[in-house]
Design an enzyme around this catalytic site. Structure first.
Site, PDB file in Angstrom:
ATOM      1  N   PRO A   2     -35.554  44.310-106.910  1.00 58.03           N
ATOM      2  CA  PRO A   2     -35.347  45.747-107.159  1.00 58.03           C
ATOM      3  C   PRO A   2     -35.249  46.538-105.857  1.00 58.03           C
ATOM      4  CG  PRO A   2     -37.198  44.893-108.436  1.00 58.03           C
ATOM      5  CD  PRO A   2     -36.814  43.829-107.463  1.00 58.03           C
ATOM      6  N   GLU A   3     -34.246  47.390-105.793  1.00 59.86           N
ATOM      7  CA  GLU A   3     -34.066  48.269-104.634  1.00 59.86           C
ATOM      8  C   GLU A   3     -34.272  49.715-105.106  1.00 59.86           C
ATOM      9  OE1 GLU A   3     -30.463  47.397-102.440  1.00 59.86           O
ATOM     10  OE2 GLU A   3     -30.468  45.317-103.087  1.00 59.86           O
TER      11      GLU A   3
END
Ligand SMILES: [Zn+2]
Length: 275
Positions: A2-3
């Site tokens: 996840p960014e």
């Protein structure tokens, strides 16, 4: 992993269901989650806390409590947070469960177990995050000039520079490649050598790539889920990431894969200028 867009999506979904709620029962099953703190102690400390705000800083989810304490959650590779009415069955990857005072639960699951929960005492969270994170690329105060300052004098490839969390918070491998394609900049260009126009294009490209990700609820490649268990849709709209051999949407040349900053890197050899 996840960014920024994925964590922001989680934040936006959790904010309405967590703010004002009290953590009634807290169970933490995995000592790695709170290491070096004892998970039983952290769970006991969290019980009774009432949520005041759900914020994000870089890739951290920041849960602020009315007491002034803060829970900093980092999902790392495969962590996800689900908000559920009832727990369904046995899940071997369930690492923590928070029972809320409205009867619903917040479930943390993590296959690879690199995620972390840190409970910060009042006044500790800000300095902790500021020591690790640079500017927020979607903040109003993040101008082309601020980006130029972050990259000035750096001989490292621009891809490495924008992945450096201490310079720019929240950009990871996917959105770095997407932003550089949008800006027409080759990922190996030395960061400090970008001209004015390129810096402007990169600033625009970063924001456009991140905003596109948020608009599509993030990208689900493996484990990332939105808090209602759904998938993001950004993976269907990548311009370069993971598209080796497929035609560039701008010029038709096949997308190539290389390595930059030690990471798999996708780019268009024709329209991303090597300077
Ligand atoms: Zn192209």
């Amino acid at each position: 992993m996840p960014e920024l867009p994925e964590v922001e999506t989680v934040r936006r979904r959790l904010e309405p269901v967590l703010v004002g709620r009290r953590f009634d029962r807290v169970e933490i099953f995995d000592p790695r989650l709170t290491r070096p703190e004892d998970p039983l102690e952290v769970a006991a400390e969290l019980a009774g806390e009432r949520v005041e705000a759900v914020e994000r800083r870089g890739k951290y989810l920041v849960v602020r409590f009315e007491s002034g304490r803060t829970l900093l959650v980092h999902l790392r590779m495969t962590g996800s947070l689900l908000h559920v009415g009832e727990l369904d069955g046995d899940d071997p990857h369930r690492r923590a469960v928070v029972g809320l005072d409205d009867g619903t639960s917040l479930v943390y699951r993590d296959v690879r177990r690199f995620g972390t929960w840190l409970l910060a005492e009042p006044g500790e969270a800000g300095p902790y995050l500021d020591a690790r994170l640079g500017r927020e690329p979607l903040a109003q105060a993040f101008t082309t000039r601020r980006l130029a300052e972050a990259l000035a004098g750096r001989r490292a490839p621009v891809k490495a520079a924008i992945l450096d969390q201490r310079r720019l918070a929240g950009v990871g491998n996917i959105y770095a490649d997407e932003a550089l394609w949008r800006a027409r900049i080759h990922p190996q260009r030395p960061a400090g050598e970008l001209g004015e126009d390129e810096l402007r294009a990169l600033h625009r490209g970063l924001r456009a790539a991140l905003n596109a990700g948020i608009a599509r609820q993030g990208a689900t490649l493996r484990d990332y889920r939105t808090p209602d268990g759904g998938s993001g849709r950004m993976q269907h709209e990548f311009k370069v990431y993971g598209r080796e051999g497929e035609p560039c949407e701008r010029c038709g040349r096949p997308i190539e894969k290389t390595r930059a900053a030690g990471r798999g890197t996708w780019f268009c050899p024709s329209c991303q200028s090597a300077g």
